[in-house]
Design an enzyme around this catalytic site. Sequence first.
Site, PDB file in Angstrom:
ATOM      1  N   ASN A  11      70.873  18.891  19.379  1.00  0.00           N
ATOM      2  CA  ASN A  11      70.687  20.192  20.016  1.00  0.00           C
ATOM      3  C   ASN A  11      69.957  19.974  21.328  1.00  0.00           C
ATOM      4  O   ASN A  11      68.798  19.543  21.334  1.00  0.00           O
ATOM      5  CB  ASN A  11      69.886  21.112  19.088  1.00  0.00           C
TER       6      ASN A  11
ATOM      7  N   ASN B 154      77.501  20.530  30.529  1.00  0.00           N
ATOM      8  CA  ASN B 154      78.568  21.467  30.196  1.00  0.00           C
ATOM      9  C   ASN B 154      78.160  22.480  29.133  1.00  0.00           C
ATOM     10  O   ASN B 154      78.731  23.562  29.049  1.00  0.00           O
ATOM     11  CB  ASN B 154      79.794  20.676  29.711  1.00  0.00           C
TER      12      ASN B 154
ATOM     13  N   SER C 286      80.256  28.462  37.128  1.00  0.00           N
ATOM     14  CA  SER C 286      81.317  29.432  36.865  1.00  0.00           C
ATOM     15  C   SER C 286      81.583  30.221  38.128  1.00  0.00           C
ATOM     16  O   SER C 286      80.686  30.381  38.980  1.00  0.00           O
ATOM     17  CB  SER C 286      80.905  30.390  35.735  1.00  0.00           C
TER      18      SER C 286
ATOM     19  N   TYR D 292      74.611  36.066  32.139  1.00  0.00           N
ATOM     20  CA  TYR D 292      75.513  34.930  32.400  1.00  0.00           C
ATOM     21  C   TYR D 292      75.626  34.641  33.892  1.00  0.00           C
ATOM     22  O   TYR D 292      75.471  33.490  34.328  1.00  0.00           O
ATOM     23  CB  TYR D 292      76.887  35.237  31.813  1.00  0.00           C
TER      24      TYR D 292
ATOM     25  N   LYS E  57      74.358  31.189  35.792  1.00  0.00           N
ATOM     26  CA  LYS E  57      75.286  30.321  36.528  1.00  0.00           C
ATOM     27  C   LYS E  57      74.953  30.285  38.018  1.00  0.00           C
ATOM     28  O   LYS E  57      75.130  29.251  38.677  1.00  0.00           O
ATOM     29  CB  LYS E  57      76.728  30.780  36.304  1.00  0.00           C
TER      30      LYS E  57
END
Length: 253
Positions: free
Chosen positions: A64, A92, A144, A157, A161
């Site tokens: 983890n 990633n 992204s 999110y 990013k």
Amino acid sequence: MNQDLLGRVALITGAGAGIGRETARQMGERGAIVCVNDLKEELVAPVVDEIRARGGQAFAIVQNIASREGIREAIQRSFDLGGRRFDILVNNAAWVRYQSIPEIAPETVDRMLDVGFKSVIWSLQEAVAVMDPERGGAIVNVASVAALRSAANSVVYSGIKSGVLGITRAAAAELGARNIRVNAVCPSAVPTEGTQRNRNAERDANRVARTPLGRLGTVEDIAQSICFLASDHAGFVTAQALTVDGGITLTNI
């Protein structure tokens, strides 16, 4: 496929599925010693077995990476398994939930930050410690297009990013003197196990209609770009965010 990563030791986080899994496969075919990381043995083992079945070298890193200690252990094990070398890091791993602003919960923010943002910082710190100061290395962060053009229900999110792109630029500025290149890829939505819950036929058709290249991207498209940035073909490329989206982000057709 060429052997432009021959003998390089690469750690790919979140490599049990999707973009990470395909990146591990392609790096294995290109001659890298691939350290495949994910949370569970059942995710990692098939990827390792496939790379080895194709004649490549791969090791399982079941860890983890959502904590500083976890990422330290993953990178140290990759360094040890690779024969006292460490050359390539691909950040990633991600844990993603899309929520409207009133719905955002503290536990969601904490987990997304731990996996998708903090781990990038800790991995840079640990990777620098084991990369050869003369040979250097390559770090590729998976961001992204949401860092460039955001939609509703993606505050956390998109923020994370966007932060990954900031980390990429700042790290490239700092680590260039050590011959460590730091770049990012910005994929559009590609069909994977992780994106399935946010996709449907109507939405996909709309994306295709607005994409100049007339199709959705694939994990293969993104992995090829990651491999390019990790290789010597990109030897004078750093601090960049490579948008891999078929042209949809910067056009309006």
